[in-house]
Motif scaffolding. Structure first.
Motif, PDB file in Angstrom:
ATOM      1  N   SER A   1      -0.421  -9.107   8.279  1.00 53.76           N
ATOM      2  CA  SER A   1       0.876  -9.777   7.882  1.00 53.76           C
ATOM      3  C   SER A   1       0.596 -10.241   6.524  1.00 53.76           C
ATOM      4  O   SER A   1      -0.293 -10.383   5.948  1.00 53.76           O
ATOM      5  CB  SER A   1       0.694 -11.165   8.629  1.00 53.76           C
ATOM      6  OG  SER A   1       1.606 -11.995   8.214  1.00 53.76           O
ATOM      7  N   GLY A   2       1.927  -9.761   5.718  1.00 56.19           N
ATOM      8  CA  GLY A   2       1.626 -10.136   4.218  1.00 56.19           C
ATOM      9  C   GLY A   2       1.668  -8.861   3.479  1.00 56.19           C
ATOM     10  O   GLY A   2       1.627  -8.765   2.231  1.00 56.19           O
ATOM     11  N   GLU A   3       1.896  -7.823   4.212  1.00 55.66           N
ATOM     12  CA  GLU A   3       1.667  -6.475   3.268  1.00 55.66           C
ATOM     13  C   GLU A   3       3.070  -6.060   3.036  1.00 55.66           C
ATOM     14  O   GLU A   3       3.132  -4.919   2.469  1.00 55.66           O
ATOM     15  CB  GLU A   3       1.055  -5.234   4.333  1.00 55.66           C
ATOM     16  CG  GLU A   3      -0.670  -5.634   4.491  1.00 55.66           C
ATOM     17  CD  GLU A   3      -1.212  -5.765   3.155  1.00 55.66           C
ATOM     18  OE1 GLU A   3      -0.923  -5.121   2.234  1.00 55.66           O
ATOM     19  OE2 GLU A   3      -2.522  -6.059   3.214  1.00 55.66           O
TER      20      GLU A   3
ATOM     21  N   PRO B   1       0.761  -1.356  -0.021  1.00 61.35           N
ATOM     22  CA  PRO B   1      -0.147  -0.074   0.075  1.00 61.35           C
ATOM     23  C   PRO B   1       0.818   1.229  -0.135  1.00 61.35           C
ATOM     24  O   PRO B   1       1.822   1.243   0.736  1.00 61.35           O
ATOM     25  CB  PRO B   1      -0.843  -0.133   1.280  1.00 61.35           C
ATOM     26  CG  PRO B   1      -0.814  -1.686   1.648  1.00 61.35           C
ATOM     27  CD  PRO B   1       0.447  -2.252   1.025  1.00 61.35           C
ATOM     28  N   LEU B   2       0.417   2.274  -0.998  1.00 62.73           N
ATOM     29  CA  LEU B   2       1.130   3.489  -1.052  1.00 62.73           C
ATOM     30  C   LEU B   2       1.506   4.297   0.265  1.00 62.73           C
ATOM     31  O   LEU B   2       2.676   4.555   0.590  1.00 62.73           O
ATOM     32  CB  LEU B   2       0.577   4.463  -1.955  1.00 62.73           C
ATOM     33  CG  LEU B   2       1.363   5.738  -2.439  1.00 62.73           C
ATOM     34  CD1 LEU B   2       2.677   5.253  -2.994  1.00 62.73           C
ATOM     35  CD2 LEU B   2       0.522   6.515  -3.437  1.00 62.73           C
TER      36      LEU B   2
ATOM     37  N   THR C   1      -1.662   5.357  10.665  1.00 66.99           N
ATOM     38  CA  THR C   1      -2.693   4.709   9.619  1.00 66.99           C
ATOM     39  C   THR C   1      -2.917   3.210   9.275  1.00 66.99           C
ATOM     40  O   THR C   1      -2.305   2.486  10.181  1.00 66.99           O
ATOM     41  CB  THR C   1      -1.756   5.015   8.094  1.00 66.99           C
ATOM     42  OG1 THR C   1      -2.676   4.664   7.321  1.00 66.99           O
ATOM     43  CG2 THR C   1      -0.462   4.371   8.195  1.00 66.99           C
ATOM     44  N   ASN C   2      -3.990   2.781   8.872  1.00 65.33           N
ATOM     45  CA  ASN C   2      -4.295   1.616   8.588  1.00 65.33           C
ATOM     46  C   ASN C   2      -4.734   1.387   7.277  1.00 65.33           C
ATOM     47  O   ASN C   2      -6.042   1.273   6.847  1.00 65.33           O
ATOM     48  CB  ASN C   2      -5.335   1.274   9.779  1.00 65.33           C
ATOM     49  CG  ASN C   2      -6.091  -0.252   9.564  1.00 65.33           C
ATOM     50  OD1 ASN C   2      -5.300  -1.268   8.878  1.00 65.33           O
ATOM     51  ND2 ASN C   2      -6.919  -0.691  10.311  1.00 65.33           N
ATOM     52  N   PRO C   3      -3.964   1.233   6.445  1.00 68.55           N
ATOM     53  CA  PRO C   3      -4.216   1.398   4.805  1.00 68.55           C
ATOM     54  C   PRO C   3      -5.005   0.068   4.348  1.00 68.55           C
ATOM     55  O   PRO C   3      -4.552  -0.962   4.990  1.00 68.55           O
ATOM     56  CB  PRO C   3      -2.740   1.606   4.209  1.00 68.55           C
ATOM     57  CG  PRO C   3      -1.917   0.935   5.058  1.00 68.55           C
ATOM     58  CD  PRO C   3      -2.495   1.284   6.429  1.00 68.55           C
ATOM     59  N   PRO C   4      -5.942  -0.051   3.389  1.00 70.95           N
ATOM     60  CA  PRO C   4      -6.549  -0.975   2.885  1.00 70.95           C
ATOM     61  C   PRO C   4      -5.381  -1.903   2.228  1.00 70.95           C
ATOM     62  O   PRO C   4      -4.335  -1.557   1.762  1.00 70.95           O
ATOM     63  CB  PRO C   4      -7.429  -0.454   1.638  1.00 70.95           C
ATOM     64  CG  PRO C   4      -7.603   1.036   2.021  1.00 70.95           C
ATOM     65  CD  PRO C   4      -6.105   1.405   2.855  1.00 70.95           C
ATOM     66  N   SER C   5      -5.772  -3.366   2.493  1.00 69.70           N
ATOM     67  CA  SER C   5      -4.831  -4.281   1.987  1.00 69.70           C
ATOM     68  C   SER C   5      -4.996  -4.249   0.539  1.00 69.70           C
ATOM     69  O   SER C   5      -5.904  -4.214   0.003  1.00 69.70           O
ATOM     70  CB  SER C   5      -5.283  -5.680   2.537  1.00 69.70           C
ATOM     71  OG  SER C   5      -4.497  -6.703   2.130  1.00 69.70           O
ATOM     72  N   LYS C   6      -3.677  -4.458   0.114  1.00 71.14           N
ATOM     73  CA  LYS C   6      -3.562  -5.000  -1.415  1.00 71.14           C
ATOM     74  C   LYS C   6      -3.484  -6.350  -1.753  1.00 71.14           C
ATOM     75  O   LYS C   6      -3.168  -6.848  -3.108  1.00 71.14           O
ATOM     76  CB  LYS C   6      -2.228  -4.275  -2.095  1.00 71.14           C
ATOM     77  CG  LYS C   6      -2.567  -2.648  -2.014  1.00 71.14           C
ATOM     78  CD  LYS C   6      -1.263  -1.933  -2.685  1.00 71.14           C
ATOM     79  CE  LYS C   6      -1.420  -2.204  -4.245  1.00 71.14           C
ATOM     80  NZ  LYS C   6      -0.524  -1.525  -5.159  1.00 71.14           N
ATOM     81  N   GLN C   7      -3.528  -7.177  -0.766  1.00 67.43           N
ATOM     82  CA  GLN C   7      -3.380  -8.724  -1.084  1.00 67.43           C
ATOM     83  C   GLN C   7      -4.406  -9.038  -1.939  1.00 67.43           C
ATOM     84  O   GLN C   7      -5.733  -8.806  -1.774  1.00 67.43           O
ATOM     85  CB  GLN C   7      -3.322  -9.590   0.307  1.00 67.43           C
ATOM     86  CG  GLN C   7      -2.252  -8.916   1.263  1.00 67.43           C
ATOM     87  CD  GLN C   7      -2.138  -9.711   2.356  1.00 67.43           C
ATOM     88  OE1 GLN C   7      -2.402 -11.044   2.381  1.00 67.43           O
ATOM     89  NE2 GLN C   7      -1.926  -9.137   3.501  1.00 67.43           N
TER      90      GLN C   7
END
Length: 528
Positions: free
Chosen positions: A75-77, A33-34, A262-268
């Motif tokens: 986890s995994g971001e 995530p940016l 921040t709690n950005p949306p996941s890109k997974q």
């Protein structure tokens, strides 16, 4: 039916060129995530800068530029992969300093042994002379001079520390080196170690660089003129556990008020591997080159002398404007009423961020307005992130939700009238606490400006609504005028006051006029 969540994209344009280039490079490389990529770059910048500058943004002593970045991410971001790029030079520097420190320790041990031997000899001579009743005043003078030449080991910088307790943080800043970063891409390690268990001390160091701790058996630790940057990336479950155990203390002490969260949306699920494409342009080397230049200033016998950064007049005006906008939203029913602590620290976070970015680009003594406006965009974005995570709905937002639920439950009653309902009729089915007609009208106006309905007044002071949002098949097509504004007041005896109220609601709900391309910091507030 819900009130719209204001969740704009990360304002990448607010970053200065070298930092922006690295953030974009990490984003392309890791598909993380940016916001996480940008914060990695900003944290690396702040860590390298904080021992070199202070910032003076008000009529008070200059402040440290240390920051607190908190990233809540699954986890995994690719948190670790991001930091491997952004903090590459910091880790290399720490490894080099660790080797130098080991050599320093050996040399210090040799010098200390020689010094101890001379001291013992002088003490022995004084003792022997006293036993024989011989004048030992000259020997005592030599001992006094010798005591002043006690060897000391050179203090070596360490940019990154982790897995450390709160007292150990204080000791590190007091005894080892006054500038450091409490950094982990597995923030649970630091949260569980108790490094943030003394938020008052962390707050004090953040505010002024000074702090004091007293520990039974360890005595008093005093920290002066230090700077600490905290950069934690933590998984939601671990973060929730921390908040359950220590959240009240963290919020009540004001420590969380200093966060850029921040709690950005996941890109997974979207990070597919495509054919290899060579990445042209800046791959972050300009960022790393600048980091190396900055870190070299710490590799000296004496501590670097921190410069005092100030603002141009135009930049200071932007800071004052932002501070005033924040202050307005602290009032009851203001956007930041339930998060006053973090909002009141926003202007200082802007000043610190602007100073760090300006110095990182090799700017002049005064910080210019362009850098400040970028910092304002970034800090305002973090304010919105914090609000979504921690702040409850305002009373007006709760009223809107309750009235929407009531309309959704009863809208079928007004299908015969094509969704047109008089105010008094709507009040009969509204929640009990909203049935007073003036209070109901204020909530109805909010819904109108959110596009949920149209409202207009009639002769005699009454008003009615058109529930076209709920009954699209039955409602007549609204006129262009109604679509544009949602409200009309032709007959109301207090027409001017009602129009002023509409203007206030526009500010609260983020209603914007067509063609307004200015950056929206939060609903109703555009950057000039």
């Amino acid at each position: 039916m819900t009130v719209e969540k204001f969740d704009p994209p990360y304002p990448i344009e607010g970053l200065t060129p070298k930092i922006k280039a690295l953030a974009n490079y990490i984003n392309r490389e890791n598909q993380s995530p940016l916001p996480m990529c940008a914060i990695s770059a900003l944290a690396g910048c702040t860590l390298a800068i904080q021992g070199l500058i202070k910032v003076k943004w008000r009529d008070a002593p200059a402040s440290p530029v240390g920051m607190i970045f908190i990233v809540e991410a699954l986890s995994g971001e690719r948190k670790t992969a991001n930091d491997q790029i952004a903090l590459r030079e910091h880790r290399r520097f720490d490894e080099q300093q660790s080797r130098f420190e080991a050599e320093d320790a050996k040399q210090h041990a040799r010098r200390q042994a020689v010094w101890d031997s001379k001291r013992k000899a002088l003490l022995r001579a004084i003792g022997q002379g006293a036993a024989k009743d011989i004048d030992t005043s000259k020997t005592e003078e030599l001992l006094e001079k010798h005591e002043k030449t006690s060897p000391s080991q050179r203090k070596r910088p360490r940019m990154l520390i982790s897995d450390i307790t709160a007292p150990a943080v204080a000791r590190h800043l007091s005894e080892k080196y006054p500038y450091a970063g409490l950094v982990s891409d597995e923030g649970g390690v630091i949260l569980s170690s108790g490094a943030l268990s003394n938020p008052a001390m962390i707050n004090s160091i953040w505010d002024s660089g000074d702090g004091v701790t007293d520990r039974m058996g360890r005595g008093r630790t005093e920290v002066y003129d230090a700077s600490l940057t905290v950069y934690l990336q933590v998984q939601p479950g671990v973060f929730e556990y921390f908040l359950a155990r220590q959240g009240h203390l963290t919020h009540a002490s004001g420590n969380s008020s200093r966060w850029l969260y921040t709690n950005p949306p996941s890109k997974q699920g979207t990070r597919f591997i495509s054919d290899y494409v060579e990445i042209y342009g800046d791959t972050g080397e300009s960022y790393h080159t600048r980091i190396r230049e900055l870190l070299s200033q710490y590799d000296r016998e004496k501590l670097p002398r921190r410069k005092e950064k100030t603002f141009t007049r135009a930049a200071r005006q932007y800071l004052d404007w932002f501070s005033n906008k924040i202050e307005k939203e602290l009032a009851e029913n203001g956007r930041f009423y339930f998060m006053r602590g973090v909002a009141t620290k926003a202007t200082e976070n802007c000043a610190r961020l602007a100073a760090s970015m300006h110095e990182f680009e090799g700017g002049t003594e005064e910080i210019d307005a362009q850098v400040v406006t970028g910092a304002i965009k970034i800090v305002a974005w973090h304010l919105n992130q914090y609000r979504m995570r921690f702040a409850p709905l305002t009373q007006m937002e709760r009223d809107i939700l309750e009235l929407e639920e009531s309309i959704f439950k009863h809208y079928h009653r007004w299908a015969k009238t094509n969704g047109q309902v008089k105010g008094a009729e709507l009040a009969r089915y509204a929640p009990k606490r909203l049935r007073q007609i003036d209070k109901l009208l204020s909530v109805v106006l909010e819904l109108a400006l959110l596009g949920r309905l149209q409202v207009w007044d009639e002769s005699g002071g009454s008003w009615k609504v058109n529930l076209h949002f709920w009954i699209p098949d039955h409602a007549p097509a609204p006129s262009p005028e109604e679509l544009e504004s949602g409200v009309r007041f032709r007959y109301h005896p207090n027409r001017q006051q009602m129009l002023q109220r509409v203007a206030q609601i526009k500010a609260l709900t983020g209603h914007t006029e067509k063609g307004d391309g200015k950056h929206l910091l939060w609903p109703g507030c555009h950057l000039p």
